[in-house]
Design an enzyme around this catalytic site. Structure first.
Site, PDB file in Angstrom:
ATOM      1  N   PRO A 247       0.810  -1.224   0.000  1.00  0.00           N
ATOM      2  CA  PRO A 247       0.000   0.000   0.000  1.00  0.00           C
ATOM      3  C   PRO A 247       0.842   1.273   0.000  1.00  0.00           C
ATOM      4  O   PRO A 247       0.398   2.303  -0.497  1.00  0.00           O
ATOM      5  CB  PRO A 247      -0.806  -0.098   1.301  1.00  0.00           C
ATOM      6  CG  PRO A 247      -0.697  -1.499   1.754  1.00  0.00           C
ATOM      7  CD  PRO A 247       0.540  -2.085   1.156  1.00  0.00           C
TER       8      PRO A 247
ATOM      9  N   THR B   8       3.942   1.767  -1.513  1.00  0.00           N
ATOM     10  CA  THR B   8       4.471   2.078  -2.844  1.00  0.00           C
ATOM     11  C   THR B   8       3.333   2.224  -3.858  1.00  0.00           C
ATOM     12  O   THR B   8       3.436   3.013  -4.788  1.00  0.00           O
ATOM     13  CB  THR B   8       5.460   0.994  -3.318  1.00  0.00           C
ATOM     14  OG1 THR B   8       4.810  -0.283  -3.279  1.00  0.00           O
ATOM     15  CG2 THR B   8       6.690   0.954  -2.440  1.00  0.00           C
TER      16      THR B   8
ATOM     17  N   LYS C 187      -3.470  -6.523  -9.840  1.00  0.00           N
ATOM     18  CA  LYS C 187      -3.454  -5.849 -11.138  1.00  0.00           C
ATOM     19  C   LYS C 187      -2.612  -4.589 -10.989  1.00  0.00           C
ATOM     20  O   LYS C 187      -2.220  -4.225  -9.892  1.00  0.00           O
ATOM     21  CB  LYS C 187      -4.885  -5.501 -11.563  1.00  0.00           C
ATOM     22  CG  LYS C 187      -5.768  -6.740 -11.705  1.00  0.00           C
ATOM     23  CD  LYS C 187      -7.158  -6.451 -12.251  1.00  0.00           C
ATOM     24  CE  LYS C 187      -8.130  -5.969 -11.208  1.00  0.00           C
ATOM     25  NZ  LYS C 187      -9.553  -6.127 -11.617  1.00  0.00           N
ATOM     26  N   GLY C 188      -2.349  -3.928 -12.069  1.00  0.00           N
ATOM     27  CA  GLY C 188      -1.526  -2.725 -11.997  1.00  0.00           C
ATOM     28  C   GLY C 188      -2.315  -1.543 -11.473  1.00  0.00           C
ATOM     29  O   GLY C 188      -3.536  -1.546 -11.455  1.00  0.00           O
ATOM     30  N   VAL C 189      -1.573  -0.525 -11.059  1.00  0.00           N
ATOM     31  CA  VAL C 189      -2.241   0.661 -10.536  1.00  0.00           C
ATOM     32  C   VAL C 189      -1.557   1.950 -10.992  1.00  0.00           C
ATOM     33  O   VAL C 189      -2.127   3.019 -10.965  1.00  0.00           O
ATOM     34  CB  VAL C 189      -2.335   0.567  -8.988  1.00  0.00           C
ATOM     35  CG1 VAL C 189      -0.967   0.770  -8.344  1.00  0.00           C
ATOM     36  CG2 VAL C 189      -3.340   1.547  -8.433  1.00  0.00           C
ATOM     37  N   GLY C 190      -0.331   1.813 -11.470  1.00  0.00           N
ATOM     38  CA  GLY C 190       0.476   2.992 -11.755  1.00  0.00           C
ATOM     39  C   GLY C 190      -0.030   3.836 -12.906  1.00  0.00           C
ATOM     40  O   GLY C 190       0.211   5.032 -12.970  1.00  0.00           O
ATOM     41  N   GLU C 191      -0.721   3.209 -13.822  1.00  0.00           N
ATOM     42  CA  GLU C 191      -1.265   3.979 -14.943  1.00  0.00           C
ATOM     43  C   GLU C 191      -2.708   4.370 -14.680  1.00  0.00           C
ATOM     44  O   GLU C 191      -3.151   5.443 -15.070  1.00  0.00           O
ATOM     45  CB  GLU C 191      -1.123   3.170 -16.230  1.00  0.00           C
ATOM     46  CG  GLU C 191       0.341   2.842 -16.511  1.00  0.00           C
ATOM     47  CD  GLU C 191       0.624   2.405 -17.930  1.00  0.00           C
ATOM     48  OE1 GLU C 191      -0.275   1.864 -18.582  1.00  0.00           O
ATOM     49  OE2 GLU C 191       1.772   2.615 -18.374  1.00  0.00           O
TER      50      GLU C 191
END
Ligand SMILES: Cc1cc2nc3c(=O)[nH]c(=O)nc-3n(C[C@H](O)[C@H](O)[C@H](O)COP(=O)(O)OP(=O)(O)OC[C@H]3O[C@@H](n4cnc5c(N)ncnc54)[C@H](O)[C@@H]3O)c2cc1C
Ligand code: SF4
Lengths: 316, 222, 733
Positions: C621, C623, C690-694
């Site tokens: 959480p 990063t 799943k990803g979160v950065g985008e």
């Protein structure tokens, strides 16, 4: 960056002589503008005269009740000076609205006055630019001109003077003191210091070859409330789209100069007389001769609205 | 500046670092593209001069005395990164536009990319390496880890040097753009910290976390 | 390991280490300046020389001559490589078919045309400026996207989605919106410019570089230099950001390699910042024509979207249609992506490519529709949620909680307290507004491998060519290994970014963390199997906990398994196609912002921001939150300041430095809050992540634009939303 030789001058006059003695020499103070331009070979001195050790870094009171600011006083020191904060608030406010903490620590009073335009074509040596390479043409007039001058430009150049400090100095009627290689000193009113481009945009100021700025003097405080409202897209670390330096008196009279809109700090004492009548009355005169491009025409209403913001704050 | 030779000046008037023999040498103009007209002059002539366009300079870096010979053109940043191989200080733009190269010189933070090494005779320079090491972190470094005040880490040394200076500058009463009353005392409000940190760009966007880290350290000092 | 079925209850559900807000393990190196970035690897190889690149002065045409004599004679110069002495080095990777170097043809401004190598940086830079290059300019090129046929919808591009009968549904819709929106070219502007040190040893080359996708890069470099991939080593343990700009090999790597070969010494090259903007890649401009039709109740019946975008090559452009095909319900859809060939630098992926520009536009359109319908924009979005792929209703979303994002966000933000009347809220000189937007981004994955080594002391080493571009890969991969092996994170060490290690997913498309952690899982399971074999029990009967492996009542410390030897295991995770056939695996979010607009000057400032994200299990959480606040910050840039201005005569991005191209600074960013919904998506990966950065970037700019509208009543459809676009319509002063 071209190769250059380097020396530290021992006195102001010696510095002026050193600069005069060589073809293509330049003073270096903070270096924050000169080195930026040298890396891109927009400036190509072959000899640098370091003027940092000349003892020009003090602020003294003058007999006339004003201040004499050494040319090497840093922007940070000038903005933080108690007397400046108390009596010349517009100057502190203008300085701290500029650049960043790191840059202001290095930037000097003399160097800041002489900083060159941020016109993006001036910064790209592949592009025609009358200021950088006289006679090649101006890329900006029909190009990306959003940040450039809406008044005071010419068919040769519409670069803005990008600085903040000088705009405040303009409302304060500062004077610039210099020494030349012969030891002659002279005083140049800031109104006359920066030049409009006309047909020679490469000539930006009154200084003669070898002439060194030694100080800037401020006359005695004129009181009033001091404002510097700098408008930009990013809230900090950005040059002005428009800035307003103003001193507003109780009775609504005052002084105003504009930054970010012209090749020099823009002030007209007759327009200023309209201050009691409000921002649009002032701007009708001050910007009567505006010749904006399509991209920067917003600066004209923006200047008026920014002054209006200042005046309403002064009332509030 | 266009000038005629002005007589009467003797070498004793000048303290010359590097050679002054460059006097009237005509340096080549660049041919960059359409805009420039003059053709480059001979590189041979340049070569003849080049060796003399160097200087010796002595300063301390993180408490250690250093004497180095540098090309006059060498920035303080490149002297640290390339000459001394102290690569903690970063080059993000080389034009004072990002803050990654922030170091402290004589107690004041500057952009090391826009100053020449040769101009720092006798100066005291502190870079990130001088603040702390992985095993012995400065409180600001520790706070950055604690609050995740970074992502890629490239702007981080500059941010930390600036963060430390920011608190010092507030304590010293230096006003900023967001100071409401420039004649009064200055509080280390969130906006004061944000404004003073604005010369350090973090494209990863760790700003809120950096603010938290700085406030944490501010609290420790209070 | 193959991932062919949705994940079941597994080791990650105990979430002892995974999912914990652990501090980054690379933190101490980063804060002390000891994490080594590409240009800084003085220790890597002795004798490094400096290469300084030169970019083309024209956008289109030819180089007829390069006179190198002055530069060659300049002090310290070791050699010069010009584009004329090489055949074109191009098309190194399918997704990036650009020309990096070579040939006389100029395809875009600042195309690399030479590199000058010298003993010192100063010498190389000065000599580079002595090159005398003669150009023949082609005056015919168009650099104005609005003047292309694609911009007026006149293209032969096939629709990416054509469902039902859009035209008649739109014609008969009760409420309609028909508007055009534009988004400008944007620059990644990661803090570390592209940089490479190259060194040859015979026909083997090593590149210490800054690259997000090591294996793609290795293959590309092999092609560039016409050598076997096995003769190429890339090492990229730390990257100063990428955001897509370092997905592919760029000219720095090519020039460093060519120059090192020519001068017979290691050469290092970094792109000067003012060259990055026009030499490399960017998010393309878009002109988006959006039509939405709805019935009286606010149900969308028709979605039309036409996207025009600049692309130099067949693969390029900002495909803004990407999110539109699946985000909202609507039975009739006609969606077209129309790249226009233009001689600007090629546009390619920048963080959330496609979604960013698509949602910048579409989420304003949703706001406008809500207003036309007299609906709350949150309610309107909820009304048009879909649990199935609107283009193929047989395929459900694997796990979609978009509605919950909106509802949680609205509640937390205090959305119901906002003044719905535009231009009606004041705080002194500032006009206050609130905006909302939805976020949508698919959750792709890529095959990913790792090697894990159980050391004799019972600690674990993880090796992978995965990169950490600030995303936290080091930490989440170590957490994964610790979780699976029953260790603490302190027991795990990890080496990344070296092509000598197993091929991973790399960092891109927000697939990095999800895929790479699954790859570590695969390797750890292989290790567990080896351990089970040594203990002669079934792997499934073992419990890895507290540094030991337990079987029934016996517990063996991991340090005793290898009996003084290390045990290594390597494996990859491969994702079966059930993931795309049976479900749509995506991430969702909602952004809420409060903006202030100065009533006199039109200055725009953001006052607070909230993001709610639904992106499966959050691996860390701390990063993950950083990823999202960083994306929100980039969204602020896209909303109110970022634009690479195109000079339509000369054909280049004019404001090509970090003073001219403004990205947000500290003072622009207010307090930011991030909420992660506690979801897990078994269709995604074994970790259900799943990803979160985008995702964090998607929709942010539109929320701000909508907030500016709410504050002022001025609707801006051309990004960035700057004061010059609203000042004429602000109240008189
Ligand atoms: C990224 C960035 C952002 C900036 N933003 C702002 C801003 O928002 N507002 C603003 O006002 N400024 C801004 N600046 C400009 C900065 O303030 C100037 O660079 C600085 O003030 C120049 O001072 P210096 O002492 O470093 O000058 P130098 O670079 O040393 O010198 C500049 C010029 O002045 C000459 N010179 C210096 N001293 C003397 C002297 N005593 N007599 C005669 N000639 C002299 C030099 O020869 C040179 O030609 C910014 C700069 C950067 C890099
Ligand atoms: S406006 Fe002036 S500085 Fe800019 S391109 Fe034209 S001549 Fe050059």
């Amino acid at each position: 960056m071209r190769a250059f030789s380097y020396e530290r001058a021992s006195s102001p006059q010696a510095a002026a002589q050193a600069a005069m003695a060589r073809d293509n020499a330049k003073f270096i103070a903070g270096g924050t503008n000169l080195l930026d331009l040298m890396k891109l070979e927009i400036e190509t001195p072959t000899h640098l005269v370091d003027v940092n050790g000349l003892g020009l870094d003090t602020i003294e009171e003058t007999d006339a009740g004003g201040l004499r600011i050494g040319a090497l006083v840093s922007n940070t020191a000038l903005a933080a000076d108690e007397r400046v904060r108390r009596d010349y608030g517009v100057l502190t406010r203008a300085i701290v609205a500029g650049a960043s903490g790191q840059l202001r620590n290095k930037a000097t009073t003399g160097g800041n006055l002489l900083q060159r335009t941020r016109c993006p074509y001036f910064y790209d040596t592949n592009m025609p630019c009358n200021k950088r390479a006289p006679g090649t043409g101006c890329s900006a007039i029909e190009g990306f001109s959003r940040s450039l001058a809406a008044i005071g430009g010419s068919d040769f150049c519409i670069a803005t003077y990008p600085g903040d400090m000088a705009v405040a100095m303009r409302v304060l009627d500062a004077e610039i003191e210099t020494v030349d290689p012969d030891g002659e000193t002279r005083t140049i009113p800031i109104a006359d210091f920066h030049k409009l481009p006309g047909e020679t945009p490469e000539v930006e100021n009154e200084l003669r070859p070898g002439e060194l700025i030694t100080a800037v003097t401020l006359p005695a405080s004129v009181g009033g409330r001091h404002f510097y409202h700098k408008v930009r897209d990013r809230s900090s670390y950005a040059f002005a789209l428009v800035s307003v330096a103003a001193i507003v008196n109780e009775d609504g009279t005052g002084r105003v100069a504009l930054g970010g809109i012209a090749p020099k700090p823009w002030r007209d004492e007759t327009a200023e007389a309209e201050m009691p009548n409000g921002a649009s009355a002032v701007m009708r005169r001050l910007l009567a001769d505006a010749k904006p491009t399509e991209e920067n025409q917003f600066k004209v209403p923006l200047a008026e609205r920014t002054l209006a913001a200042v005046l309403s704050e002064a009332k509030g | 500046m266009k000038r005629e030779h002005n007589g009467g000046i003797t070498r004793r008037d000048l303290m010359i670092v590097g050679a002054a023999t460059a006097a009237t040498y005509a340096f080549p103009k660049v041919a960059y593209g359409q805009a420039n007209v003059e053709a480059p002059a001979s590189g041979e002539a340049l070569k003849a001069l080049d060796a003399s366009l160097k200087s010796e300079v002595s300063f301390t870096v993180n408490g250690t005395a250093r004497d180095i010979a540098v090309d006059n053109r060498t920035t303080l940043l490149d002297a640290l990164r390339e000459t001394l191989q102290l690569t903690g200080t970063k080059k993000g733009c080389d034009h004072g536009q990002c803050g990654a190269c922030t170091v402290s010189v004589n107690g004041r933070r500057i952009n090391s990319c826009l100053t020449l090494a040769v101009m720092h005779q006798d100066d005291e320079i502190t870079s990130i390496e001088g603040l702390g090491t992985p095993d012995d972190l400065h409180p600001m470094q520790a706070a950055f880890i604690e609050h995740d005040g970074y992502q890629c880490g490239y702007c981080t040394p500059g941010q930390i040097c600036s963060a430390k200076a920011t608190l010092e500058e507030i304590r010293a009463g230096i006003p900023s753009h967001v100071t409401a009353d420039i004649t009064g005392p200055i509080e280390a409000s969130d906006d004061e910290i944000r404004e003073r940190m604005s010369g350090n760009i973090c494209r990863c966007g760790a700003y809120s976390n950096i603010l938290a880290a700085i406030k944490d350290v501010k609290g420790q000092n209070a | 390991m193959e991932f062919n079925n949705p994940a079941e209850n597994n080791v990650f559900d105990r979430a002892k280490v995974i999912g914990q807000p652990l501090r980054r393990i690379d933190g101490p190196l980063k804060v002390s300046g000891t994490a080594p970035y590409a240009y800084e690897r003085h220790d890597a190889v002795p004798g490094q020389a400096y290469g300084y690149p030169v970019g083309s002065a024209i956008a289109k045409g030819r180089i007829t001559n390069i006179d190198t004599s002055a530069a060659e004679a300049a002090p310290g110069v070791l050699g010069i490589v010009t584009t004329l002495e090489h055949d074109p080095i191009e098309n190194l990777w399918d997704y990036d078919p650009v020309r990096h170097f070579g040939g006389d043809e100029i395809l875009h401004y600042h195309q690399a045309v030479a590199v000058v190598v010298a003993e010192t940086f100063e010498q190389a830079r000065a000599a580079a400026n002595l090159l005398d290059i003669t150009y023949e300019r082609d005056e015919s090129a168009n650099f104005d996207l609005s003047k292309t046929p694609q911009a007026s919808g006149d293209s032969d591009a096939d629709p990416v989605q054509n469902v039902g009968d859009f035209e008649s549904a739109f014609a008969s819709a009760a409420v309609k919106l028909d508007q055009t929106y534009t988004t400008p070219a944007e620059s990644h502007s990661m803090m570390e410019p592209h940089a490479t040190i190259a060194a040859w040893d015979g026909d083997k080359v090593t590149l210490w570089t800054s690259n997000q996708m090591i294996e793609w890069g290795r293959q590309s470099i092999a092609k560039a230099f016409d050598i076997a991939p096995d003769n190429v080593r890339l090492d990229s343990p730390y990257l100063g950001g990428g955001f897509g700009a370092k997905l592919f090999v760029r000219s720095d790597a090519v020039m460093a390699g060519l120059a090192a070969r020519k001068v017979g010494r290691p050469v290092k090259v970094t792109l000067p910042r003012p060259m990055v903007f026009n030499n490399t890649t960017h998010r393309g401009e878009t002109i988006q024509h959006i039509r939405i039709g709805a019935d009286e109740n606010g149900k969308i019946t028709a979605i039309g979207h036409h996207n025009a975008t600049n692309a130099l090559t067949a693969v390029g452009g900002e495909n803004a249609t990407l999110p539109i095909v699946a985000f909202y319900a609507g039975a009739n859809r006609h969606i077209v992506n129309a790249p226009a060939k233009m001689h600007l630098p090629n546009s390619n992926a920048m963080r959330a490519p496609g979604e960013t520009a698509g949602l910048m536009a579409f989420e304003i359109a949703m706001d406008e529709m809500a207003e036309k319908l007299g609906m709350d924009p949150v309610e309107f979005r909820i009304a048009n949620d879909t649990q199935v792929d609107p283009g193929n209703p047989d395929v459900p979303f694997s796990d979609r909680h978009f509605v919950e994002c909106l509802e949680r966000g609205a509640e937390t933000f205090g959305w119901s307290n906002r003044n719905t009347a535009p231009g009606a809220t004041r705080d002194g000189a500032w006009m206050i507004g609130h905006g909302v937007a939805g976020a949508y981004r698919p959750a792709p994955v890529q095959k990913s491998g790792a090697r894990v080594v159980l050391e004799p002391d019972g600690t674990l080493r993880v090796e992978s060519d995965m990169t950490d571009i600030g995303t936290g890969s080091y930490t989440v991969m170590a957490q994964t290994a610790a979780e699976v092996m029953g260790l603490t994170i302190d027991d795990v060490s990890i080496d990344l970014g070296d092509s000598n290690y197993p091929v991973s997913a790399g960092s891109g498309g927000q697939w990095g963390a999800a895929s790479a952690t699954a790859g570590v899982y695969a390797a750890c399971v292989a290790l567990r199997e080896q351990i089970a074999e040594r203990l002669a029990v079934a792997e499934g009967d073992l419990t890895f906990e507290d540094g030991a492996v337990r079987h029934g009542d016996t517990s063996t410390p991991l340090s005793q398994i290898g009996k003084g030897e290390e045990i290594a295991a390597e494996d990859s995770i491969e994702f079966g196609d059930f993931r795309s056939k049976e479900a749509l695996v995506s991430t969702f979010g909602a952004h809420f912002v409060e903006v202030a607009v100065h009533a006199h000057t039109g200055e725009i400032r953001i006052r607070r921001m909230l993001a709610v994200c639904d992106s499966g299990r959050i691996l860390n959480p701390l990063t993950a939150r950083s990823q999202v606040i960083g994306a929100m910050t980039m969204g602020v840039g896209g909303a109110i300041m970022e634009e690479m201005a195109v000079d339509h005569r000369h054909g280049f991005f004019v404001n090509h430095d970090l003073a001219g191209y403004e990205v947000p600074v500290h003072l622009d960013i207010p307090s930011q809050e991030v909420i992660f919904l506690e979801t897990t998506d078994p269709y995604s990966t074994p970790l259900k992540a799943k990803g979160v950065g985008e995702l964090g970037l998607c929709g942010v700019a539109a929320a701000i634009a909508n907030g500016v509208y709410n504050a002022t009543g001025v609707r801006v459809r051309d990004y960035p939303v700057t004061l010059d676009k609203i000042i004429g319509q602000l109240p008189a002063v």
